[in-house]
Design a protein around this motif. Structure first.
Motif, PDB file in Angstrom:
ATOM      1  N   ALA A 177       0.829  -1.205   0.000  1.00  9.97           N
ATOM      2  CA  ALA A 177       0.000   0.000   0.000  1.00  9.97           C
ATOM      3  C   ALA A 177       0.862   1.253   0.000  1.00  9.97           C
ATOM      4  N   PRO A 178       0.586   2.213  -0.893  1.00  6.90           N
ATOM      5  CA  PRO A 178       1.334   3.470  -0.897  1.00  6.90           C
ATOM      6  C   PRO A 178       0.853   4.406   0.210  1.00  6.90           C
ATOM      7  N   PHE A 179       1.585   5.475   0.435  1.00  9.98           N
ATOM      8  CA  PHE A 179       1.128   6.486   1.389  1.00  9.98           C
ATOM      9  C   PHE A 179      -0.175   7.094   0.861  1.00  9.98           C
ATOM     10  N   PRO A 180      -1.217   7.194   1.692  1.00 14.91           N
ATOM     11  CA  PRO A 180      -2.516   7.717   1.228  1.00 14.91           C
ATOM     12  C   PRO A 180      -2.554   9.240   1.262  1.00 14.91           C
ATOM     13  N   LEU A 181      -1.671   9.888   0.491  1.00 14.85           N
ATOM     14  CA  LEU A 181      -1.584  11.348   0.512  1.00 14.85           C
ATOM     15  C   LEU A 181      -2.163  11.940  -0.766  1.00 14.85           C
ATOM     16  N   PRO A 182      -2.875  13.078  -0.677  1.00 16.34           N
ATOM     17  CA  PRO A 182      -3.237  13.768   0.568  1.00 16.34           C
ATOM     18  C   PRO A 182      -4.345  13.011   1.297  1.00 16.34           C
ATOM     19  N   THR A 183      -4.335  13.082   2.606  1.00 13.79           N
ATOM     20  CA  THR A 183      -5.335  12.354   3.383  1.00 13.79           C
ATOM     21  C   THR A 183      -6.662  13.091   3.443  1.00 13.79           C
ATOM     22  N   ASN A 184      -6.604  14.423   3.343  1.00 11.49           N
ATOM     23  CA  ASN A 184      -7.808  15.254   3.503  1.00 11.49           C
ATOM     24  C   ASN A 184      -8.466  14.994   4.851  1.00 11.49           C
ATOM     25  N   GLN A 185      -7.629  14.765   5.858  1.00 14.07           N
ATOM     26  CA  GLN A 185      -8.136  14.476   7.196  1.00 14.07           C
ATOM     27  C   GLN A 185      -7.330  15.230   8.247  1.00 14.07           C
ATOM     28  N   VAL A 186      -7.894  15.271   9.440  1.00 11.04           N
ATOM     29  CA  VAL A 186      -7.186  15.792  10.607  1.00 11.04           C
ATOM     30  C   VAL A 186      -7.137  14.688  11.646  1.00 11.04           C
ATOM     31  N   ARG A 187      -6.121  14.739  12.497  1.00 16.21           N
ATOM     32  CA  ARG A 187      -6.024  13.752  13.580  1.00 16.21           C
ATOM     33  C   ARG A 187      -6.014  14.476  14.912  1.00 16.21           C
ATOM     34  N   ALA A 188      -6.602  13.835  15.913  1.00 18.54           N
ATOM     35  CA  ALA A 188      -6.688  14.433  17.238  1.00 18.54           C
ATOM     36  C   ALA A 188      -6.637  13.337  18.292  1.00 18.54           C
ATOM     37  N   THR A 189      -6.259  13.730  19.502  1.00 22.07           N
ATOM     38  CA  THR A 189      -6.181  12.798  20.627  1.00 22.07           C
ATOM     39  C   THR A 189      -7.170  13.239  21.699  1.00 22.07           C
ATOM     40  N   PHE A 190      -7.873  12.282  22.259  1.00 26.38           N
ATOM     41  CA  PHE A 190      -8.876  12.544  23.295  1.00 26.38           C
ATOM     42  C   PHE A 190      -8.579  11.683  24.518  1.00 26.38           C
ATOM     43  N   GLY A 191      -9.037  12.144  25.672  1.00 28.15           N
ATOM     44  CA  GLY A 191      -8.807  11.390  26.904  1.00 28.15           C
ATOM     45  C   GLY A 191     -10.094  10.967  27.577  1.00 28.15           C
ATOM     46  N   LEU A 192     -10.029   9.830  28.229  1.00 27.59           N
ATOM     47  CA  LEU A 192     -11.100   9.352  29.103  1.00 27.59           C
ATOM     48  C   LEU A 192     -10.469   9.106  30.462  1.00 27.59           C
ATOM     49  N   THR A 193     -10.839   9.914  31.454  1.00 35.79           N
ATOM     50  CA  THR A 193     -10.272   9.759  32.790  1.00 35.79           C
ATOM     51  C   THR A 193     -10.828   8.510  33.453  1.00 35.79           C
ATOM     52  N   ARG A 194     -10.230   8.146  34.570  1.00 34.87           N
ATOM     53  CA  ARG A 194     -10.754   7.000  35.326  1.00 34.87           C
ATOM     54  C   ARG A 194     -12.214   7.244  35.696  1.00 34.87           C
ATOM     55  N   SER A 195     -12.539   8.491  36.060  1.00 38.53           N
ATOM     56  CA  SER A 195     -13.918   8.842  36.411  1.00 38.53           C
ATOM     57  C   SER A 195     -14.844   8.697  35.206  1.00 38.53           C
ATOM     58  N   ASP A 196     -14.380   9.144  34.033  1.00 42.94           N
ATOM     59  CA  ASP A 196     -15.185   8.987  32.813  1.00 42.94           C
ATOM     60  C   ASP A 196     -15.477   7.520  32.540  1.00 42.94           C
ATOM     61  N   LEU A 197     -14.463   6.698  32.672  1.00 45.90           N
ATOM     62  CA  LEU A 197     -14.626   5.276  32.390  1.00 45.90           C
ATOM     63  C   LEU A 197     -15.609   4.629  33.364  1.00 45.90           C
ATOM     64  N   GLU A 198     -15.504   4.990  34.646  1.00 44.69           N
ATOM     65  CA  GLU A 198     -16.437   4.428  35.622  1.00 44.69           C
ATOM     66  C   GLU A 198     -17.870   4.859  35.318  1.00 44.69           C
ATOM     67  N   LYS A 199     -18.024   6.096  34.884  1.00 48.82           N
ATOM     68  CA  LYS A 199     -19.353   6.591  34.535  1.00 48.82           C
ATOM     69  C   LYS A 199     -19.927   5.811  33.355  1.00 48.82           C
ATOM     70  N   LEU A 200     -19.084   5.582  32.353  1.00 51.56           N
ATOM     71  CA  LEU A 200     -19.540   4.829  31.184  1.00 51.56           C
ATOM     72  C   LEU A 200     -19.888   3.388  31.547  1.00 51.56           C
ATOM     73  N   LYS A 201     -19.059   2.764  32.377  1.00 48.18           N
ATOM     74  CA  LYS A 201     -19.339   1.388  32.804  1.00 48.18           C
ATOM     75  C   LYS A 201     -20.661   1.318  33.567  1.00 48.18           C
ATOM     76  N   ASN A 202     -20.886   2.270  34.456  1.00 44.37           N
ATOM     77  CA  ASN A 202     -22.126   2.277  35.233  1.00 44.37           C
ATOM     78  C   ASN A 202     -23.343   2.481  34.347  1.00 44.37           C
ATOM     79  N   ARG A 203     -23.193   3.299  33.310  1.00 47.19           N
ATOM     80  CA  ARG A 203     -24.308   3.485  32.373  1.00 47.19           C
ATOM     81  C   ARG A 203     -24.702   2.160  31.735  1.00 47.19           C
ATOM     82  N   VAL A 204     -23.704   1.360  31.388  1.00 49.27           N
ATOM     83  CA  VAL A 204     -23.988   0.063  30.776  1.00 49.27           C
ATOM     84  C   VAL A 204     -24.634  -0.873  31.782  1.00 49.27           C
TER      85      VAL A 204
END
Length: 458
Positions: free
Chosen positions: A234-261
């Motif tokens: 596979a060649p490099f997929p350029l231009p990607t026409n995309q943006v990349r970003a990083t997001f966080g889920l804290t321990r509290s966020d994860l516990e909240k999500l687990k409890n919702r389930v």
């Protein structure tokens, strides 16, 4: 903005096996036409160009050579047959083979690249090496399995870009064993500590493919399908026409999500952080698509099969087996249900049950493995979207310390070519949370960001 300074060929240090020929198991054959895995590790390590070239690069050369002594297949090649009816592909290392190390310097903004906010995806491809094209050697095409690039940001830091064919191995092999092993050898300026750790844990890598039993001949079934497609990296997929970003889920966020389930699905008893994070992100990404139809979508979670006994693999594959040894827990859900009220919880319930069954019952996990190719073809024919995960908190590259401390940022550049996938790692603050990366078109990233934040406030 990024200049190649030199290209080096690194061979295994003295003591490596003279030759190693490895047939592909059915766990490997699955990945024959898969794109290379590409990731970049950024290190906040201010240094001059002189220090980079006279100290850091020579140490990387030496430590990589020592690492290849213990992992010689990484310096070898995929041998892809020119007569696919007569021969199957295999991996081979022979004395004299080498791995390409590219040395570069970049004028790009290090702090911009290592930030979390959305950034243009294209510049990140400056820091990953392309794998050299296959060479026709008669009966086989020879394609390198791995390449490395070290990029200097004057006065700011260093980036290590690592690319490999998935055929070399899965995350347990390449990330947790080879790359973290290289980091250990680089930091200690020798492989003595690495060897002591192997002896203590009895974890020297095992390359022998005979530990994978395949009485049903699944590798042949897979190859009959794979050989219908010409081999073309596979060649490099350029231009990607995309943006990349990083997001966080804290321990509290994860516990909240687990409890919702658990509130909606009390019969589950427990939901893992992996399932909570992956299924929540999956549902948010699905909701960010403005015109999604109501076709079925799939979430595919890799499950390490090492150490699990079943009819296909008996005795179990050792934990230090170096290669591919993963099966898949697959969750299927309609788009309309996934994006609707309770979609995240429904996805998490299905994923928990699938993964739990896979962990507790390896026979169920591999049942019907001979039909994996047919199932994949059906998904492609139906144009089903498949949401996947790159990286793993269990095999976290963020802890790789080459002597400059832990990585400031790890980016899976591979995401740009997949469009419907995420990377996942432990949060860098060590607080028990998780962080994930996405690569999406800019407008869709804006929609995802709002949906993701709003859902956590419920």
């Amino acid at each position: 903005m990024t200049t190649i300074l030199q290209t080096l060929q690194i061979s295994p240090a003295d003591g490596a096996a003279a030759e190693l020929t490895l047939p592909l198991t059915f766990f490997d054959m699955w990945w024959v036409h898969f794109h290379p895995i590409r990731r970049v590790l950024f290190y906040d390590h201010p240094c001059s160009t002189a220090e980079f070239l006279t100290t850091i690069v020579p140490n990387l050369e030496k430590s990589l050579s020592l690492t290849l002594k213990h992992f010689p297949p990484a310096a070898g090649n995929l041998l892809y047959p020119t007569d696919t009816a007569k021969n199957k592909p295999l991996l081979r290392y022979t004395a004299g083979d080498s791995l390409r190390l590219t040395v570069a310097e970049s004028g790009r903004d290090f702090d911009y690249l290592t930030a979390n906010h959305p950034r243009d995806a294209d510049p990140f491809w400056d820091f990953v090496p392309d794998l050299a094209p296959p060479v026709d050697a008669g009966a086989y095409l020879h394609a390198p399995l791995m390449a490395v690039q070290a990029t200097h940001f004057p006065g700011r830091g260093v980036a290590l870009g690592i690319a490999n064919l998935h055929l070399l191995g899965d995350g347990s092999a390449v990330n947790a064993s080879l790359i973290l092993g290289w980091a250990s050898i680089s930091k200690s300026a020798g492989d003595e500590d690495f060897l002591r750790a192997q002896q203590k844990l009895e974890s020297a890598p095992i390359f022998d493919r005979r530990v994978i039993k395949d009485a049903a001949g699944i590798d042949g079934i897979f190859w009959d399908e794979m050989r219908k497609t010409p081999f073309s990296p596979a060649p490099f997929p350029l231009p990607t026409n995309q943006v990349r970003a990083t997001f966080g889920l804290t321990r509290s966020d994860l516990e909240k999500l687990k409890n919702r389930v658990l509130v909606k699905k009390p019969g589950l008893n427990r939901v893992s952080s992996f399932v909570a994070a992956a299924c929540y992100v999956w549902s948010c990404v699905a909701r960010s698509e403005p015109d999604g139809d109501d076709a079925y979508e799939l979430f595919v979670a890799p499950v390490d099969v090492r150490g699990r006994r079943n009819a296909l693999i008996d005795p179990p594959v050792p934990g230090n087996y170096f290669g591919n040894c993963i099966a898949f827990a697959v969750v299927e859900i309609r788009h309309g249900e996934l994006v609707g009220e309770g979609g995240f919880e429904a996805a998490a319930e299905a994923a928990t049950e699938k993964i739990r069954n896979g962990v507790n019952d390896a026979a169920a996990l591999l049942k019907g493995a001979e039909d994996w190719m047919n199932e994949m073809k059906k998904c492609q024919e139906k144009k089903m979207k498949v949401f996947g995960v790159s990286g793993s908190p269990k095999f976290d590259l963020g802890i790789a310390d080459f002597g400059w401390g832990k990585a400031k940022k790890v980016e899976y550049v591979t995401l740009d070519g997949e469009n419907y996938s995420m990377s996942l790692a432990n949060a860098r603050d060590g607080g028990g949370g998780l962080e994930f990366g996405l690569s999406l078109p800019e407008k869709r990233m804006e929609a995802f960001t709002a949906i993701f934040a709003d859902g956590l406030n419920k």
